[in-house]
Scaffold this active site. Structure first.
Site, PDB file in Angstrom:
ATOM      1  N   HIS A   1       4.075   6.764  -9.306  1.00  0.00           N
ATOM      2  CA  HIS A   1       3.454   5.459  -9.018  1.00  0.00           C
ATOM      3  C   HIS A   1       3.027   5.294  -7.569  1.00  0.00           C
ATOM      4  CE1 HIS A   1       7.392   4.441  -7.319  1.00  0.00           C
ATOM      5  NE2 HIS A   1       6.845   3.374  -6.780  1.00  0.00           N
TER       6      HIS A   1
HETATM    7  C1  UD1 Z   1       5.886  -1.565  -5.478  1.00  0.00           C
HETATM    8  C2  UD1 Z   1       6.446  -1.246  -4.077  1.00  0.00           C
HETATM    9  C3  UD1 Z   1       7.140   0.094  -4.101  1.00  0.00           C
HETATM   10  C4  UD1 Z   1       8.169   0.166  -5.208  1.00  0.00           C
HETATM   11  C5  UD1 Z   1       7.524  -0.201  -6.535  1.00  0.00           C
HETATM   12  C6  UD1 Z   1       8.543  -0.223  -7.638  1.00  0.00           C
HETATM   13  C7  UD1 Z   1       4.991  -2.148  -2.293  1.00  0.00           C
HETATM   14  C8  UD1 Z   1       4.084  -1.810  -1.196  1.00  0.00           C
HETATM   15  N1  UD1 Z   1       5.372  -1.137  -3.098  1.00  0.00           N
HETATM   16  O1  UD1 Z   1       4.881  -0.618  -5.770  1.00  0.00           O
HETATM   17  O2  UD1 Z   1       7.801   0.286  -2.859  1.00  0.00           O
HETATM   18  O3  UD1 Z   1       8.647   1.493  -5.292  1.00  0.00           O
HETATM   19  O4  UD1 Z   1       6.943  -1.496  -6.421  1.00  0.00           O
HETATM   20  O5  UD1 Z   1       7.900  -0.137  -8.882  1.00  0.00           O
HETATM   21  O6  UD1 Z   1       5.381  -3.274  -2.440  1.00  0.00           O
HETATM   22  N2  UD1 Z   1       0.896  -3.965 -11.939  1.00  0.00           N
HETATM   23  C9  UD1 Z   1       0.772  -4.575 -13.169  1.00  0.00           C
HETATM   24  N3  UD1 Z   1       1.836  -5.252 -13.657  1.00  0.00           N
HETATM   25  C10 UD1 Z   1       3.012  -5.377 -12.989  1.00  0.00           C
HETATM   26  C11 UD1 Z   1       3.122  -4.762 -11.723  1.00  0.00           C
HETATM   27  C12 UD1 Z   1       2.059  -4.052 -11.225  1.00  0.00           C
HETATM   28  O7  UD1 Z   1      -0.256  -4.497 -13.837  1.00  0.00           O
HETATM   29  O8  UD1 Z   1       3.942  -6.033 -13.503  1.00  0.00           O
HETATM   30  C13 UD1 Z   1      -0.241  -3.185 -11.424  1.00  0.00           C
HETATM   31  C14 UD1 Z   1      -1.249  -4.007 -10.661  1.00  0.00           C
HETATM   32  O9  UD1 Z   1      -2.500  -3.592 -11.077  1.00  0.00           O
HETATM   33  C15 UD1 Z   1      -1.051  -3.597  -9.212  1.00  0.00           C
HETATM   34  C16 UD1 Z   1      -0.466  -2.195  -9.305  1.00  0.00           C
HETATM   35  O10 UD1 Z   1       0.227  -2.162 -10.556  1.00  0.00           O
HETATM   36  O11 UD1 Z   1      -2.240  -3.641  -8.486  1.00  0.00           O
HETATM   37  C17 UD1 Z   1       0.488  -1.867  -8.186  1.00  0.00           C
HETATM   38  O12 UD1 Z   1       1.517  -2.826  -8.138  1.00  0.00           O
HETATM   39  P1  UD1 Z   1       2.153  -3.316  -6.749  1.00  0.00           P
HETATM   40  O13 UD1 Z   1       3.086  -4.438  -7.052  1.00  0.00           O
HETATM   41  O14 UD1 Z   1       1.105  -3.537  -5.734  1.00  0.00           O
HETATM   42  O15 UD1 Z   1       2.958  -2.074  -6.202  1.00  0.00           O
HETATM   43  P2  UD1 Z   1       3.781  -0.925  -6.906  1.00  0.00           P
HETATM   44  O16 UD1 Z   1       2.916   0.256  -7.016  1.00  0.00           O
HETATM   45  O17 UD1 Z   1       4.459  -1.391  -8.158  1.00  0.00           O
END
Ligand code: UD1
Length: 360
Positions: A205
């Protein structure tokens, strides 16, 4: 009257740590839980509250996973409003997520002490969003709870020397606390049709592996060389990215890949414990695999937790096909269960609570 503590949560690993810490903290303090909503899907958030029986957050901000500047900016504003009303004695943030940064900045700006759990974990790569978050959070914290001695040393090298405590890793507490329930409640192996030690577990991820096609191509090509089942619970970010670059159909066409939506905590513990080798770019998964004595290939150039590599339980491979193919061989690993003591004795939650009681 009991002192107030606010705890900021937002992403999947925070919920697991909260579940472990909450019973202790709640015995001593009035606790206010603020969920930013950074993770919002049922499988990324609510399932953890249900399974681990965590009480509902006092505040649900619904900020979502937008671009990072918006996540952090909106988080500071919204969390700041709540903290201004409650004036807690301290704000606890976990790890390095954008939600943690927002909580720490909001608290520090209001003059409220920040307690950072997992303080000092570093990998010195400022290209990584989480490293920027860690640096800032540690710069403005008042209390540092380090998971290991290595983390403590990294804070000292930065000239920080006050209120630093090595407590052990809350993730180890969580594994010890939940592994038996996971074994009895989870039927994930049956559901996926896999047997113990006859499959590999894959999670990806990180931005570095899902921000451009190069790294993911190397990882997937390496995995095509594995002639056994590969269970791949897919993070929403990774799924979106693989769809965008048109790789998802190619992977789904491979019979040995089992791609599933994100799984619950009990399911991931069972998958981790029973997999032959784990391949992951998550530092949480890397540690949990280590605690469960399962070898892990770290799909990154650096890790914040070299302790697992030095103990022989994990291999850090640069993200290129040849290195990954070479690394997955079982004879490369040598960790034994007793090595996990570098991450404490499973009582981090008690230690953190008792320090807070003394210093606040
Ligand atoms: C975040 C943390 C990371 C942690 C991870 C745990 C930051 C910078 N990173 O990364 O340190 O290891 O969480 O999982 O905060 N999305 C969904 N549904 C959700 C969550 C995310 O669709 O419930 C998608 C969205 O399109 C989003 C992408 O995943 O743009 C990334 O999610 P984001 O919350 O930005 O960061 P993570 O990659 O999950």
């Amino acid at each position: 009257m009991r002192k107030k503590i606010a705890i900021i949560i937002g992403v999947r690993p925070h919920f697991v740590k909260l579940a472990t810490l909450y019973p202790f903290i709640n015995d001593e303090f009035e606790v206010i839980i603020i969920h930013t909503g950074q993770h919002f899907d049922f499988e990324m958030s609510k399932v953890f509250f249900q399974e681990l029986e965590i009480c509902a957050p006092d505040y649900q901000l619904g900020i979502g996973s937008g671009i990072h500047t918006e996540q952090v900016g909106t988080g500071i504003i919204e969390i700041g409003r709540i903290l201004r009303d409650h004036r807690p004695s301290c704000v606890i943030v976990f790890g390095d997520a954008n939600s943690s940064l927002a909580g720490a900045v909001a608290a520090a700006k209001l003059g409220i002490p920040v307690a950072h759990i997992e303080a000092g974990a570093r990998n010195f790569d400022l290209q990584m969003p989480e490293e920027i978050n860690r640096l800032i959070i540690d710069s403005i914290s008042s209390l540092y709870f380090c998971p290991t001695d290595v983390a403590l040393e990294s804070l000292k090298r930065r000239g920080l020397d006050k209120n630093i405590f090595v407590t052990g890793d809350l993730l180890l507490d969580s594994v010890i606390k939940n592994i038996n329930s996971a074994r009895s409640h989870s039927d994930i192996l049956q559901r996926l049709g896999v047997s113990s030690k006859q499959y590999y577990l894959l999670t990806i991820h990180r931005a570095e592996n899902t921000g451009g096609p190069e790294n993911i191509r190397e990882i997937i090509d390496a995995l095509y060389e594995i002639d056994e089942k590969i269970v791949f619970p897919i993070h929403p970010r990774t799924k979106n990215f693989l769809q965008e670059i048109g790789l998802i159909e190619e992977i789904q066409a491979k019979k040995n890949f089992i791609i599933v939506p994100p799984v619950s905590y009990f399911d991931i513990l069972v998958l981790l414990e029973n997999s032959k080798v784990v391949l992951s770019d998550s530092n949480g998964i890397q540690r949990e695999a280590f605690f469960l004595n399962t070898p892990c290939v770290i799909l990154r150039d650096r890790t914040e937790y070299m302790e697992t590599v030095e103990a022989g339980g994990a291999i850090l491979t640069s993200v290129e096909k040849k290195g990954i193919v070479q690394s997955v061989k079982l004879e490369n690993f040598k960790a034994t269960l007793s090595d996990r003591s570098v991450f404490g004795n499973g009582q981090a939650a008690q230690k953190i609570t008792s320090i807070l009681r003394q210093v606040l």
